[in-house]
Design an enzyme around this catalytic site. Structure first.
Site, mmCIF file in Angstrom:
data_model
loop_
_atom_site.group_PDB
_atom_site.id
_atom_site.type_symbol
_atom_site.label_atom_id
_atom_site.label_comp_id
_atom_site.label_asym_id
_atom_site.label_seq_id
_atom_site.Cartn_x
_atom_site.Cartn_y
_atom_site.Cartn_z
ATOM 1 N N LYS A 200 32.340 29.382 42.587
ATOM 2 C CA LYS A 200 31.201 28.600 43.080
ATOM 3 C C LYS A 200 30.517 27.890 41.912
ATOM 4 O O LYS A 200 30.238 26.712 41.964
ATOM 5 C CB LYS A 200 30.230 29.540 43.798
ATOM 6 C CG LYS A 200 29.055 28.835 44.422
ATOM 7 C CD LYS A 200 28.229 29.797 45.253
ATOM 8 C CE LYS A 200 26.936 29.132 45.688
ATOM 9 N NZ LYS A 200 26.090 29.994 46.482
ATOM 10 N N GLU A 206 34.874 35.702 33.615
ATOM 11 C CA GLU A 206 36.195 36.270 33.946
ATOM 12 C C GLU A 206 37.125 35.176 34.477
ATOM 13 O O GLU A 206 38.275 35.030 34.048
ATOM 14 C CB GLU A 206 36.075 37.370 35.008
ATOM 15 C CG GLU A 206 35.361 38.629 34.559
ATOM 16 C CD GLU A 206 33.861 38.590 34.855
ATOM 17 O OE1 GLU A 206 33.291 37.477 34.926
ATOM 18 O OE2 GLU A 206 33.273 39.672 35.005
ATOM 19 N N GLY A 262 28.242 33.346 47.747
ATOM 20 C CA GLY A 262 29.588 33.706 47.279
ATOM 21 C C GLY A 262 30.280 34.698 48.205
ATOM 22 O O GLY A 262 31.425 34.495 48.603
ATOM 23 N N ARG A 263 29.589 35.765 48.578
ATOM 24 C CA ARG A 263 30.232 36.806 49.392
ATOM 25 C C ARG A 263 30.379 36.405 50.869
ATOM 26 O O ARG A 263 30.897 37.169 51.667
ATOM 27 C CB ARG A 263 29.481 38.131 49.251
ATOM 28 C CG ARG A 263 27.977 38.042 49.448
ATOM 29 C CD ARG A 263 27.266 39.274 48.901
ATOM 30 N NE ARG A 263 25.807 39.179 48.958
ATOM 31 C CZ ARG A 263 25.054 38.634 48.017
ATOM 32 N NH1 ARG A 263 25.615 38.093 46.961
ATOM 33 N NH2 ARG A 263 23.740 38.595 48.128
ATOM 34 N N GLU A 348 25.971 44.179 47.388
ATOM 35 C CA GLU A 348 25.371 43.072 46.632
ATOM 36 C C GLU A 348 24.241 42.443 47.458
ATOM 37 O O GLU A 348 23.264 41.939 46.916
ATOM 38 C CB GLU A 348 26.438 42.013 46.287
ATOM 39 C CG GLU A 348 26.004 41.045 45.206
ATOM 40 C CD GLU A 348 27.150 40.263 44.576
ATOM 41 O OE1 GLU A 348 27.686 40.689 43.533
ATOM 42 O OE2 GLU A 348 27.526 39.219 45.132
ATOM 43 N N HIS A 379 43.581 62.296 53.660
ATOM 44 C CA HIS A 379 44.190 63.197 52.669
ATOM 45 C C HIS A 379 43.526 63.056 51.308
ATOM 46 O O HIS A 379 44.084 63.451 50.301
ATOM 47 C CB HIS A 379 45.693 62.923 52.572
ATOM 48 C CG HIS A 379 46.400 63.250 53.849
ATOM 49 N ND1 HIS A 379 46.949 64.483 54.096
ATOM 50 C CD2 HIS A 379 46.575 62.521 54.982
ATOM 51 C CE1 HIS A 379 47.471 64.493 55.310
ATOM 52 N NE2 HIS A 379 47.252 63.313 55.876
ATOM 53 N N LYS A 507 25.776 40.694 32.518
ATOM 54 C CA LYS A 507 26.523 39.513 32.051
ATOM 55 C C LYS A 507 25.947 39.025 30.722
ATOM 56 O O LYS A 507 26.679 38.677 29.801
ATOM 57 C CB LYS A 507 26.390 38.360 33.058
ATOM 58 C CG LYS A 507 27.136 38.546 34.354
ATOM 59 C CD LYS A 507 27.047 37.257 35.166
ATOM 60 C CE LYS A 507 27.409 37.454 36.612
ATOM 61 N NZ LYS A 507 27.150 36.286 37.441
#
Ligand code: F6P
Length: 545
Positions: A200, A206, A262-263, A348, A379, A507
């Site tokens: 965005k 990253e 973003g999400r 978030e 499990h 960040k």
């Protein structure tokens, strides 16, 4: 003591003396507390609630103006006020032919325009009309992005793997750890690979680091000219300047807008990798599924409204019962990334402790979300759900039909899901545990030692959501249900679910620490623990200066 908050506290105290098993003496309870909407059956009867609870929660929703707040979101009001933004991911899946305004601008024409460009591009890549260097066909697509520019697309591409009708193989790279990128590049040929740089902001370190390394790999390994980058790199972003700086030509830039969080962005051009994997029609079906839920959320009465009921239940548990975790278990292997997607969506969005007025709040908000596909989760961490000291409500998600056939695998899968929900609720009494030990021939003295270990307290709440089958459309519905559930929680908790300032500090510090590790002088001093850790790394690293 008469306000709704105090009455909910009182109600919880009274309720805590009763059990789910007691509630189920009402034979109608299963039907009473379930909702059927199109192909979705939502059973919320295995929860600590009665008609009185629901009335109190609906009163709470009225008090917090939920109905009005829903309308404000759909109408483009700047509800993300800390970033001065509207919240309009719903406009991206608006098939109503009605305008949607941000300020005075109807944003539907530009949404449709960009969507049509996206469709055109997708079809050209799938058909082979889009050529790579030396007229090569694109066979592999790599989405480079992180957070909202990764989790949604990755989750959907896996979830719809049975709908991957195109010949394209879609890969995802998110981690700045080079292993992630390297693992993918090792099996790819540059002349057949299309990179989608999804960000965005187009500034996320990253993503930009991975993108630069991918670009270098392409140039170094392909007998191409620099101009050929245009045939192999596209950008999905809101930031034209930065995409141009990276070297992506204007016509390879697919935009979206700051009113898409973003999400919440998989519905936008960020969904490019999805459309390339499953084809345009299936991508549009996904959007249509989301649209169906938007209508349901906007118009259904609260007692028939799946996202409203789910959101209110979360508030009921997190705030009034202090259950601070929630486990989501899809009984579908292809949905195994759904819990990871929900972690960002929910944590978030609602991991906040300051209210709209800017004051610290004094009640519990967002829960810890975790999960794993059933039956694998059984499990691993189900032991704690059944016999641990905390209560963790569970969302079970299942389908009435398998993609292939409803064979022994599928019936076992479903049996496990239904059994776990029942077991968590009914538990196993001391008498029952004793009976079992007697049958095993265990002596009385030994039995006294073992019996408590074999008891299950039960009384663990859960929701079960069943869908007819996993299709692009039903997946769109499922995602939108959770998106709106998160919205409901935020409204009741009086927090802004649409910013994420909490990720910024780390960040900024990482940039400073990078300078230290890179041998440049750090601009800031650190605490002694951080200093020691850095010292160890510098002294042991072969690249240290
Ligand atoms: O994790 C913080 C965050 O800002 C997310 O909200 C976002 O989805 C992600 O980083 C990626 O951001 P971008 O799409 O700008 O690269």
């Amino acid at each position: 003591m008469n306000d709704i908050y105090s009455r909910l506290i009182e109600h919880q105290k009274r309720f805590a003396k009763h059990t789910l098993n007691e509630l189920f003496t009402d034979k109608n309870r299963g039907k009473k507390y379930s909702v059927l909407f199109q192909d979705i059956y939502f059973d919320y009867s295995k929860n600590f609630l009665t008609a009185e609870t629901l009335n109190l929660l609906f009163e709470l929703a009225e008090k917090r103006n939920l109905r009005q707040k829903i309308e404000e979101m759909f109408a483009g009001k700047e509800i993300n006020f800390t970033e001065k933004r509207s919240v309009l991911h719903t406009a991206l899946r608006n098939f109503s032919n009605k305008p949607v305004f941000v300020g005075d601008e109807d944003i539907m024409p530009k949404i449709l325009h960009v969507r049509s460009n996206m469709k055109d591009f997708v079809n050209r890549v799938i058909s082979g009309e889009w050529k790579g260097v030396d007229n090569n066909r694109i066979t592999d697509v790599v989405n480079i992005g992180i957070g909202g520019s990764h989790l949604g697309p990755e989750m959907v591409v896996k979830a719809l793997s049975h709908y991957n009708t195109t010949d394209l193989k879609v890969h995802f790279v998110s981690n700045v750890d080079k292993d992630d990128l390297q693992e993918k590049l090792a099996i790819l040929a540059p002349e057949n690979t299309l990179f989608i740089i999804s960000s965005k902001t187009f500034t996320t370190s990253e993503t930009m680091t991975n993108a630069e390394t991918a670009k270098k790999w392409f140039v170094d390994n392909c007998s191409s000219k620099f101009d050929d980058i245009a045939k192999h790199f596209i950008a999905i972003s809101t930031n034209r300047e930065k995409t141009a700086e990276f070297g992506i030509p204007e016509e390879n830039m697919f935009e979206f807008w700051d009113w898409v969080g973003g999400r919440y962005s998989l519905w936008s051009t960020i969904g490019m990798s999805i459309a390339l994997a499953v084809g345009w029609e299936n991508f549009e079906e996904l959007l249509r599924g989301g649209f169906e839920i938007d209508r349901h959320f906007r118009s259904s009465p609260f007692d028939m409204n799946i996202p409203v009921l789910m959101g209110l239940l979360t508030v009921w548990y997190a705030t009034y019962w202090k259950f601070n975790s929630n486990s989501v278990i899809p009984y579908s292997h292809v949905l195994s990334r759904f819990p990871a997607f929900l972690q960002q969506l929910q944590m978030e969005s609602n991991g906040k402790s300051v209210n709209f007025a800017g004051n610290e709040i004094e009640y519990e908000t967002g829960q810890v979300i975790f999960g794993e596909a059933g039956t694998n989760s059984q499990h691993s961490f189900f032991q704690l759900l059944h016999q641990g000291t905390q209560t963790i409500p569970v969302d079970f998600i299942g389908f009435a039909n398998a993609h292939f056939e409803n064979d022994v695998h599928f019936k076992l899968l479903l049996s496990n899901m239904i059994a776990q929900a029942e077991a968590l609720m009914i538990g196993k009494s001391r008498e029952k545990a004793e009976e079992e030990l007697v049958k095993l021939g265990i002596e009385q003295e030994e039995m006294m030692k073992l019996v408590n270990h074999r008891m299950f307290a039960g009384n663990k709440p859960s929701n079960t959501m069943l869908l007819e089958r996993l299709t692009p459309k039903s997946l769109g519905k499922l995602i939108a249900i959770y998106e709106h559930k998160v919205f409901v929680e935020g409204v009741i908790w009086n927090i802004n679910s649409f910013d994420q300032w909490g990720v910024e500090l780390g960040k900024v510090l990482a940039k400073e620490i990078y300078k230290t590790l890179d041998g440049q002088k750090s601009a800031i001093e650190h605490d002694s623990s951080t200093e020691n850790l850095l010292e160890f790394l510098k002294s042991r690293s072969k690249n240290s200066v």
